[in-house]
Design a protein around this motif. Structure first.
Motif, PDB file in Angstrom:
ATOM      1  N   ASP A 113      -0.153  13.789   3.906  1.00  0.00           N
ATOM      2  CA  ASP A 113      -1.207  13.741   2.885  1.00  0.00           C
ATOM      3  C   ASP A 113      -2.472  13.068   3.421  1.00  0.00           C
ATOM      4  N   TYR A 114      -2.310  12.142   4.365  1.00  0.00           N
ATOM      5  CA  TYR A 114      -3.454  11.438   4.950  1.00  0.00           C
ATOM      6  C   TYR A 114      -4.027  12.155   6.175  1.00  0.00           C
ATOM      7  N   GLY A 115      -3.474  13.323   6.509  1.00  0.00           N
ATOM      8  CA  GLY A 115      -4.045  14.115   7.589  1.00  0.00           C
ATOM      9  C   GLY A 115      -3.302  14.080   8.912  1.00  0.00           C
ATOM     10  N   PHE A 116      -2.167  13.390   8.964  1.00  0.00           N
ATOM     11  CA  PHE A 116      -1.381  13.385  10.197  1.00  0.00           C
ATOM     12  C   PHE A 116      -0.719  14.747  10.366  1.00  0.00           C
ATOM     13  N   ARG A 117      -0.724  15.272  11.590  1.00  0.00           N
ATOM     14  CA  ARG A 117      -0.154  16.589  11.842  1.00  0.00           C
ATOM     15  C   ARG A 117       1.067  16.543  12.759  1.00  0.00           C
ATOM     16  N   ASP A 118       1.118  15.562  13.663  1.00  0.00           N
ATOM     17  CA  ASP A 118       2.230  15.463  14.615  1.00  0.00           C
ATOM     18  C   ASP A 118       3.104  14.289  14.201  1.00  0.00           C
ATOM     19  N   VAL A 119       4.044  14.569  13.297  1.00  0.00           N
ATOM     20  CA  VAL A 119       4.930  13.534  12.766  1.00  0.00           C
ATOM     21  C   VAL A 119       6.367  13.905  13.111  1.00  0.00           C
ATOM     22  N   ARG A 120       7.018  13.041  13.848  1.00  0.00           N
ATOM     23  CA  ARG A 120       8.413  13.255  14.255  1.00  0.00           C
ATOM     24  C   ARG A 120       9.255  12.166  13.606  1.00  0.00           C
ATOM     25  N   ASP A 121      10.572  12.370  13.594  1.00  0.00           N
ATOM     26  CA  ASP A 121      11.415  11.297  13.061  1.00  0.00           C
ATOM     27  C   ASP A 121      12.780  11.283  13.721  1.00  0.00           C
ATOM     28  N   CYS A 122      13.399  10.117  13.682  1.00  0.00           N
ATOM     29  CA  CYS A 122      14.737   9.899  14.224  1.00  0.00           C
ATOM     30  C   CYS A 122      15.488   8.961  13.272  1.00  0.00           C
TER      31      CYS A 122
END
Length: 129
Positions: free
Chosen positions: A28-37
């Protein structure tokens, strides 16, 4: 292009619902490259292989906890300067002091509003838009 779009993020939390909530807020804040573990060990291996600018990690996880991950990141000559924000379920002064001694950039107590997360990120990176 918003500044957030250029920042690569790794979310580390053993709760899938928390990872999803943080991901939605970041997008929503404009981040495009978000990964998770789901854990510290996996996140450390992933970040060493494919570097990120920001790690948002829970403190309380099985196996390698957030402090262990922070210590491993800070001890690595390649990824040691990665911005690190710690999430914790309590404002335990001991945890906060240990994280500060290890070089955490900021911390956030759960539960938190997405605006609080944005504020903590902006304190390190500057305005996201």
């Amino acid at each position: 292009m918003p500044a957030a779009a250029a920042i690569k993020v790794m979310i580390v939390d053993d709760q899938a619902s928390m990872r999803a909530m943080i991901r939605r807020a970041l997008e929503d804040y404009g981040f495009r490259d978000v990964r998770d573990c789901p854990g510290g060990e996996e996140a450390l291996a992933a970040v060493r292989t494919n570097r990120v600018h920001l790690i948002i990690s829970d403190y309380n996880m099985p196996g390698m906890d957030g402090l262990g991950l922070l210590e491993a990141v800070r001890g690595d000559p390649v990824i040691g300067k990665t911005v690190f924000i710690m999430l914790t379920g309590s404002a335990d002064r001991d945890i906060v002091q240990k994280a500060a001694a290890l070089g955490v950039n900021n911390y956030l107590v759960k539960p938190f509003a997405p605006a609080s997360l944005k504020e903590k990120i902006e304190r390190v990176f500057g305005a996201l838009t």
